[in-house]
Design an enzyme around this catalytic site. Structure first.
Site, PDB file in Angstrom:
ATOM      1  N   HIS A 148      55.113  19.891  22.776  1.00  0.00           N
ATOM      2  CA  HIS A 148      55.740  20.612  23.894  1.00  0.00           C
ATOM      3  C   HIS A 148      54.745  21.514  24.631  1.00  0.00           C
ATOM      4  O   HIS A 148      55.148  22.303  25.475  1.00  0.00           O
ATOM      5  CB  HIS A 148      56.940  21.432  23.414  1.00  0.00           C
ATOM      6  CG  HIS A 148      58.119  20.573  23.046  1.00  0.00           C
ATOM      7  ND1 HIS A 148      59.251  21.057  22.418  1.00  0.00           N
ATOM      8  CD2 HIS A 148      58.342  19.247  23.226  1.00  0.00           C
ATOM      9  CE1 HIS A 148      60.109  20.067  22.228  1.00  0.00           C
ATOM     10  NE2 HIS A 148      59.580  18.961  22.696  1.00  0.00           N
ATOM     11  N   ASN A 161      56.520  23.665  18.641  1.00  0.00           N
ATOM     12  CA  ASN A 161      56.265  25.069  18.987  1.00  0.00           C
ATOM     13  C   ASN A 161      55.092  25.187  19.950  1.00  0.00           C
ATOM     14  O   ASN A 161      54.102  24.473  19.822  1.00  0.00           O
ATOM     15  CB  ASN A 161      55.977  25.875  17.721  1.00  0.00           C
ATOM     16  CG  ASN A 161      57.166  25.882  16.779  1.00  0.00           C
ATOM     17  OD1 ASN A 161      58.265  25.519  17.178  1.00  0.00           O
ATOM     18  ND2 ASN A 161      56.952  26.250  15.538  1.00  0.00           N
TER      19      ASN A 161
HETATM   20  P1  OAD Z   1      65.851  25.786  17.733  1.00  0.00           P
HETATM   21  O1  OAD Z   1      65.962  27.223  18.115  1.00  0.00           O
HETATM   22  O2  OAD Z   1      66.715  24.805  18.434  1.00  0.00           O
HETATM   23  O3  OAD Z   1      66.147  25.611  16.177  1.00  0.00           O
HETATM   24  C1  OAD Z   1      65.511  26.404  15.213  1.00  0.00           C
HETATM   25  C2  OAD Z   1      66.010  25.990  13.838  1.00  0.00           C
HETATM   26  O4  OAD Z   1      65.318  26.771  12.882  1.00  0.00           O
HETATM   27  C3  OAD Z   1      67.507  26.235  13.604  1.00  0.00           C
HETATM   28  O5  OAD Z   1      68.097  25.080  13.016  1.00  0.00           O
HETATM   29  C4  OAD Z   1      67.557  27.420  12.622  1.00  0.00           C
HETATM   30  O6  OAD Z   1      68.610  27.304  11.691  1.00  0.00           O
HETATM   31  C5  OAD Z   1      66.220  27.259  11.920  1.00  0.00           C
HETATM   32  N1  OAD Z   1      65.656  28.509  11.409  1.00  0.00           N
HETATM   33  C6  OAD Z   1      65.780  29.763  11.922  1.00  0.00           C
HETATM   34  N2  OAD Z   1      65.077  30.642  11.193  1.00  0.00           N
HETATM   35  C7  OAD Z   1      64.483  29.929  10.193  1.00  0.00           C
HETATM   36  C8  OAD Z   1      63.617  30.263   9.125  1.00  0.00           C
HETATM   37  N3  OAD Z   1      63.214  31.517   8.913  1.00  0.00           N
HETATM   38  N4  OAD Z   1      63.224  29.280   8.277  1.00  0.00           N
HETATM   39  C9  OAD Z   1      63.632  27.986   8.480  1.00  0.00           C
HETATM   40  N5  OAD Z   1      64.448  27.620   9.482  1.00  0.00           N
HETATM   41  C10 OAD Z   1      64.862  28.573  10.326  1.00  0.00           C
HETATM   42  O7  OAD Z   1      64.306  25.410  17.854  1.00  0.00           O
HETATM   43  P2  OAD Z   1      63.641  23.950  17.965  1.00  0.00           P
HETATM   44  O8  OAD Z   1      64.360  22.967  17.141  1.00  0.00           O
HETATM   45  O9  OAD Z   1      62.198  24.155  17.727  1.00  0.00           O
HETATM   46  O10 OAD Z   1      61.401  23.373  23.916  1.00  0.00           O
HETATM   47  O11 OAD Z   1      63.877  23.625  19.494  1.00  0.00           O
HETATM   48  C11 OAD Z   1      63.333  22.463  20.060  1.00  0.00           C
HETATM   49  C12 OAD Z   1      62.896  22.752  21.475  1.00  0.00           C
HETATM   50  O12 OAD Z   1      63.982  23.279  22.228  1.00  0.00           O
HETATM   51  C13 OAD Z   1      61.802  23.797  21.593  1.00  0.00           C
HETATM   52  O13 OAD Z   1      60.511  23.268  21.384  1.00  0.00           O
HETATM   53  C14 OAD Z   1      61.965  24.310  22.986  1.00  0.00           C
HETATM   54  C15 OAD Z   1      63.482  24.349  23.068  1.00  0.00           C
HETATM   55  O14 OAD Z   1      64.017  24.191  24.351  1.00  0.00           O
HETATM   56  C16 OAD Z   1      60.389  23.781  24.737  1.00  0.00           C
HETATM   57  O15 OAD Z   1      59.964  24.909  24.759  1.00  0.00           O
HETATM   58  C17 OAD Z   1      59.812  22.728  25.606  1.00  0.00           C
END
Ligand code: OAD
Length: 244
Positions: A121, A104
């Site tokens: 990131h 994040n």
């Molecule tokens: P994603 O948006 O890909 O995934 C978020 C995850 O959190 C999903 O699997 C949801 O099911 C879960 N989720 C949503 N709400 C939730 C909650 N209240 N409690 C628990 N889980 C929940 O986000 P990231 O995996 O962080 O890169 O994405 C990775 C990277 O892709 C980010 O850092 C960003 C993006 O492109 C950059 O900004 C460089």
């Protein structure tokens, strides 16, 4: 490998652990009101990453990219860390070897008080000069375009790792070390599709760690980890925090 563990079993394991590593993603901040990237409400549903979050996009139209980051900064500025962020601070304070790796960029872990932290990131509240590469904090709201380096007058860019860019080598060395050597790896609120963070679960398992996922939905990590719990981070993570 352990199976059928309850969340209270994991809390008890944490009470015994000397070395704990945590990986977080957008899901932990979703409970603070920060949008995630993927899924029906995700940022990448309405915006194209290659137009807003790549070095090519910035070279083509820096003003547009800054407008998008300015909008995100205005949004994040209204948000506060939630119970999940705070629980990780409490864990850090009592576990001897603790490392938090976050994808994040919102700065909410640091705002909650996390210190043993890699923001792999980048951070939306930092800027980097495109000429001299100096990184500096910047909380201007709104950020007046064009933001200029006070050292060399170069154009400033967000200090974010964009698509196609490399992660900071020191951050990665420290993160891999923390993942390889931990007793427990907690993976919280990430879709587990973006590398290198997507490789952490198998690496920790190879190192003999107990690997636990806490996420709203199943992910590619769910079949790799020892136990996966589905739910909101703000509800699940605090259940791990009472062990002393
Ligand atoms: P994603 O948006 O890909 O995934 C978020 C995850 O959190 C999903 O699997 C949801 O099911 C879960 N989720 C949503 N709400 C939730 C909650 N209240 N409690 C628990 N889980 C929940 O986000 P990231 O995996 O962080 O890169 O994405 C990775 C990277 O892709 C980010 O850092 C960003 C993006 O492109 C950059 O900004 C460089």
């Amino acid at each position: 490998m352990p199976s059928g563990l309850t969340i209270l079993d994991v809390r008890d394991c944490l009470a015994q652990a000397r070395s704990v590593t945590v990986l977080t993603g957008a899901g932990i901040s979703a409970d603070s009101g920060v949008p995630t990237f993927r899924g029906p409400e995700g940022l990448w549903k309405n915006y194209r990453p290659e137009e807003l979050a790549s070095p090519e996009a910035f070279a083509r139209d820096p003003k547009l990219v800054w407008e998008w980051y300015n909008w995100r900064r205005e949004l994040v500025a209204t948000k506060q860390p939630n119970a999940a962020h705070k629980t990780l601070v409490a864990l850090e304070r009592r576990i001897e070897h603790f490392w938090l790796i976050t994808q994040n960029v919102d700065g909410l872990h640091a705002l909650a008080g996390s210190q043993r932290l890699s923001e792999i990131h980048g951070n939306i509240w930092k800027v980097r000069c495109t000429q001299c590469n100096r990184v500096s904090p910047n909380r201007d709201l709104p950020l007046v375009y064009p933001p200029i380096c006070t050292d060399c007058s170069g154009l400033l860019r967000p200090h974010i790792v964009w698509f196609g860019e490399s992660l900071d080598q020191d951050d990665m060395t420290r993160s891999y070390q923390a993942v390889r050597t931990c007793d427990i790896l907690l993976i919280i609120g990430t879709s587990g599709v973006v590398y290198p963070a997507a490789s952490f679960a198998p690496i920790a398992k190879d190192g003999g760690a107990l690997v636990v996922e806490l996420n709203l939905d199943p992910t590619p990590n769910s079949s790799i980890v020892d136990v996966a719990f589905q739910g909101r981070a703000k509800d699940l993570v605090p259940l791990l925090g009472d062990a002393t």
